[in-house]
Design a protein around this motif. Structure first.
Motif, PDB file in Angstrom:
ATOM      1  N   TRP A  69       0.803  -1.366  -0.040  1.00 18.22           N
ATOM      2  CA  TRP A  69      -0.077   0.119  -0.105  1.00 18.22           C
ATOM      3  C   TRP A  69       0.739   1.499  -0.078  1.00 18.22           C
ATOM      4  CZ3 TRP A  69      -4.846   0.090  -1.205  1.00 18.22           C
ATOM      5  CH2 TRP A  69      -5.629  -1.259  -1.170  1.00 18.22           C
ATOM      6  N   GLY A  70       2.170   1.215   0.219  1.00 15.18           N
ATOM      7  CA  GLY A  70       2.927   2.539   0.379  1.00 15.18           C
ATOM      8  C   GLY A  70       3.128   3.171  -0.989  1.00 15.18           C
ATOM      9  N   PRO A  71       3.079   2.884  -2.092  1.00 14.07           N
ATOM     10  CA  PRO A  71       2.976   3.865  -3.145  1.00 14.07           C
ATOM     11  C   PRO A  71       1.709   4.195  -3.528  1.00 14.07           C
ATOM     12  CG  PRO A  71       4.096   1.563  -3.798  1.00 14.07           C
ATOM     13  CD  PRO A  71       3.500   1.306  -2.470  1.00 14.07           C
ATOM     14  N   VAL A  72       0.763   3.243  -3.062  1.00 18.10           N
ATOM     15  CA  VAL A  72      -0.811   3.929  -3.330  1.00 18.10           C
ATOM     16  C   VAL A  72      -1.040   5.047  -2.365  1.00 18.10           C
ATOM     17  CG1 VAL A  72      -3.078   3.491  -3.238  1.00 18.10           C
ATOM     18  CG2 VAL A  72      -1.570   1.827  -4.004  1.00 18.10           C
ATOM     19  N   LEU A  73      -0.492   4.977  -1.091  1.00 21.90           N
ATOM     20  CA  LEU A  73      -0.610   6.047  -0.106  1.00 21.90           C
ATOM     21  C   LEU A  73       0.104   7.372  -0.517  1.00 21.90           C
ATOM     22  CD1 LEU A  73      -0.650   4.023   3.102  1.00 21.90           C
ATOM     23  CD2 LEU A  73      -2.614   5.059   1.873  1.00 21.90           C
ATOM     24  N   VAL A  74       1.332   7.194  -1.266  1.00 17.59           N
ATOM     25  CA  VAL A  74       2.203   8.172  -1.474  1.00 17.59           C
ATOM     26  C   VAL A  74       1.361   8.930  -2.602  1.00 17.59           C
ATOM     27  CG1 VAL A  74       4.181   8.926  -2.811  1.00 17.59           C
ATOM     28  CG2 VAL A  74       4.274   7.198  -0.655  1.00 17.59           C
ATOM     29  N   VAL A  75       0.877   8.418  -3.610  1.00 19.09           N
ATOM     30  CA  VAL A  75       0.125   8.915  -4.634  1.00 19.09           C
ATOM     31  C   VAL A  75      -0.921   9.786  -4.390  1.00 19.09           C
ATOM     32  CG1 VAL A  75      -0.934   8.432  -6.800  1.00 19.09           C
ATOM     33  CG2 VAL A  75       1.273   7.442  -6.402  1.00 19.09           C
ATOM     34  N   ALA A  76      -1.684   9.114  -3.326  1.00 19.40           N
ATOM     35  CA  ALA A  76      -3.052   9.617  -2.846  1.00 19.40           C
ATOM     36  C   ALA A  76      -2.385  10.974  -1.956  1.00 19.40           C
ATOM     37  CB  ALA A  76      -3.596   8.805  -1.992  1.00 19.40           C
ATOM     38  N   VAL A 113      -4.964  28.396  -3.948  1.00 23.62           N
ATOM     39  CA  VAL A 113      -4.622  29.655  -5.273  1.00 23.62           C
ATOM     40  C   VAL A 113      -5.825  30.155  -5.955  1.00 23.62           C
ATOM     41  CG1 VAL A 113      -3.413  29.756  -7.537  1.00 23.62           C
ATOM     42  CG2 VAL A 113      -2.411  28.825  -5.602  1.00 23.62           C
ATOM     43  N   LEU A 114      -6.846  28.963  -6.344  1.00 22.71           N
ATOM     44  CA  LEU A 114      -8.137  29.448  -7.032  1.00 22.71           C
ATOM     45  C   LEU A 114      -8.971  30.239  -5.871  1.00 22.71           C
ATOM     46  CD1 LEU A 114      -8.648  26.319  -9.017  1.00 22.71           C
ATOM     47  CD2 LEU A 114      -7.799  28.514  -9.805  1.00 22.71           C
ATOM     48  N   ALA A 115      -9.072  30.035  -4.966  1.00 18.55           N
ATOM     49  CA  ALA A 115      -9.776  30.846  -4.056  1.00 18.55           C
ATOM     50  C   ALA A 115      -9.392  32.212  -3.903  1.00 18.55           C
ATOM     51  CB  ALA A 115      -9.954  29.927  -2.634  1.00 18.55           C
ATOM     52  N   ASP A 116      -8.127  32.329  -3.679  1.00 15.52           N
ATOM     53  CA  ASP A 116      -7.444  33.895  -3.714  1.00 15.52           C
ATOM     54  C   ASP A 116      -7.656  34.604  -4.817  1.00 15.52           C
ATOM     55  OD1 ASP A 116      -6.767  33.502  -1.072  1.00 15.52           O
ATOM     56  OD2 ASP A 116      -4.588  33.261  -1.394  1.00 15.52           O
ATOM     57  N   ALA A 117      -7.684  33.647  -6.044  1.00 12.46           N
ATOM     58  CA  ALA A 117      -7.806  34.461  -7.445  1.00 12.46           C
ATOM     59  C   ALA A 117      -9.081  34.881  -7.503  1.00 12.46           C
ATOM     60  CB  ALA A 117      -7.311  33.473  -8.374  1.00 12.46           C
ATOM     61  N   THR A 118     -10.144  34.178  -7.120  1.00  8.07           N
ATOM     62  CA  THR A 118     -11.580  34.467  -7.352  1.00  8.07           C
ATOM     63  C   THR A 118     -12.283  35.415  -6.488  1.00  8.07           C
ATOM     64  OG1 THR A 118     -12.299  32.582  -5.889  1.00  8.07           O
ATOM     65  CG2 THR A 118     -12.028  32.183  -8.339  1.00  8.07           C
ATOM     66  N   VAL A 128      -3.592  14.942  -2.985  1.00  9.81           N
ATOM     67  CA  VAL A 128      -4.352  15.794  -1.967  1.00  9.81           C
ATOM     68  C   VAL A 128      -3.683  17.004  -1.774  1.00  9.81           C
ATOM     69  CG1 VAL A 128      -4.910  15.806   0.615  1.00  9.81           C
ATOM     70  CG2 VAL A 128      -5.476  13.987  -0.625  1.00  9.81           C
ATOM     71  N   VAL A 129      -2.374  16.871  -1.671  1.00  8.67           N
ATOM     72  CA  VAL A 129      -1.651  18.329  -1.483  1.00  8.67           C
ATOM     73  C   VAL A 129      -1.515  19.095  -2.647  1.00  8.67           C
ATOM     74  CG1 VAL A 129       0.745  19.253  -1.432  1.00  8.67           C
ATOM     75  CG2 VAL A 129       0.073  17.260   0.217  1.00  8.67           C
ATOM     76  N   ILE A 130      -1.696  18.456  -3.836  1.00 11.12           N
ATOM     77  CA  ILE A 130      -1.898  19.300  -5.123  1.00 11.12           C
ATOM     78  C   ILE A 130      -3.333  19.874  -5.118  1.00 11.12           C
ATOM     79  CG2 ILE A 130      -2.056  19.118  -7.502  1.00 11.12           C
ATOM     80  CD1 ILE A 130       0.245  17.074  -7.613  1.00 11.12           C
ATOM     81  N   GLY A 131      -4.253  19.116  -4.587  1.00 13.22           N
ATOM     82  CA  GLY A 131      -5.609  19.616  -4.437  1.00 13.22           C
ATOM     83  C   GLY A 131      -5.879  20.696  -3.587  1.00 13.22           C
ATOM     84  N   ILE A 132      -5.303  20.790  -2.538  1.00 12.74           N
ATOM     85  CA  ILE A 132      -5.423  21.662  -1.496  1.00 12.74           C
ATOM     86  C   ILE A 132      -4.419  22.860  -2.025  1.00 12.74           C
ATOM     87  CG2 ILE A 132      -4.579  22.625   0.637  1.00 12.74           C
ATOM     88  CD1 ILE A 132      -4.910  19.747   1.684  1.00 12.74           C
TER      89      ILE A 132
END
Length: 184
Positions: free
Chosen positions: A33-40, A53-58, A44-48
């Motif tokens: 599960w290690g690689p799956v958890l790392v990708v997830a 960024v989009l919240a500030d821009a809008t 999540v970090v990219i999504g946050i």
């Protein structure tokens, strides 16, 4: 004799053993599960980051007079308000939850709004110098200042407009940068 391995002779009359070999032990825990958890986690970090960024821009910019006029329709939506702090109104206060804040009023075109700011205060913050503050409206006269109309703008981020002294004092450097296409 040579040291090379030789094939064992297979008796064509003898049946071949086709029974399955024992399976490999199953991978366990982190190895599987290690690689799956790392990708997830990376997703999540990219999504946050994108959300922030989009919240500030809008965030919409509203001048004080427009923000006061549209206060009911804006409700508790976040936006940026632009105005100049009123002389004599800035005061350090402590909110009910113990957080320090600065209460002051801002004005533009004769319209005044009270502000309670809980974020960092810029060193350039001073009366009559335009300020951009991020926040939302709150219905309460608890922190009344110059407006004293039953509302205040709850702010947590402040940007202060700087003066044009740098441009005047260093015009030759700016002209050089503009010629190189590095400053616009």
């Amino acid at each position: 004799m040579t040291d090379t391995p030789t094939e064992e002779a297979v008796d064509p009359g003898e049946p071949m053993d086709l029974s399955p070999r024992p399976g490999r032990p199953a991978r366990r825990g982190i190895r599987r599960w290690g690689p799956v958890l790392v990708v997830a986690l990376v997703a999540v970090v990219i999504g946050i980051v994108l959300w922030r960024v989009l919240a500030d821009a809008t965030l919409v910019f509203r001048e004080v007079d427009d923000a006061v006029e549209r206060r009911e329709e804006l409700g508790d939506d976040r936006f940026r308000m632009i105005g100049s702090p009123v002389s004599g109104t800035p005061q350090n206060i402590t909110l009910d939850d113990g957080r320090p804040a600065v209460a002051f009023s801002v004005t533009l075109d004769g319209v005044v709004a009270d502000v309670v700011h809980t974020g960092g205060v810029s060193d350039q913050f001073q009366p009559e110098v335009p300020v951009v503050i991020d926040g939302h409206w709150v219905m309460s006269s608890k922190y009344a200042r110059a407006a004293d109309d039953g509302w205040y703008f709850a702010s947590d981020r402040m940007l202060v407009k700087h003066d044009n002294d740098y441009r005047v004092e260093n015009q030759d450097r700016i002209d050089d940068a503009e010629e190189r296409g590095q400053y616009e």
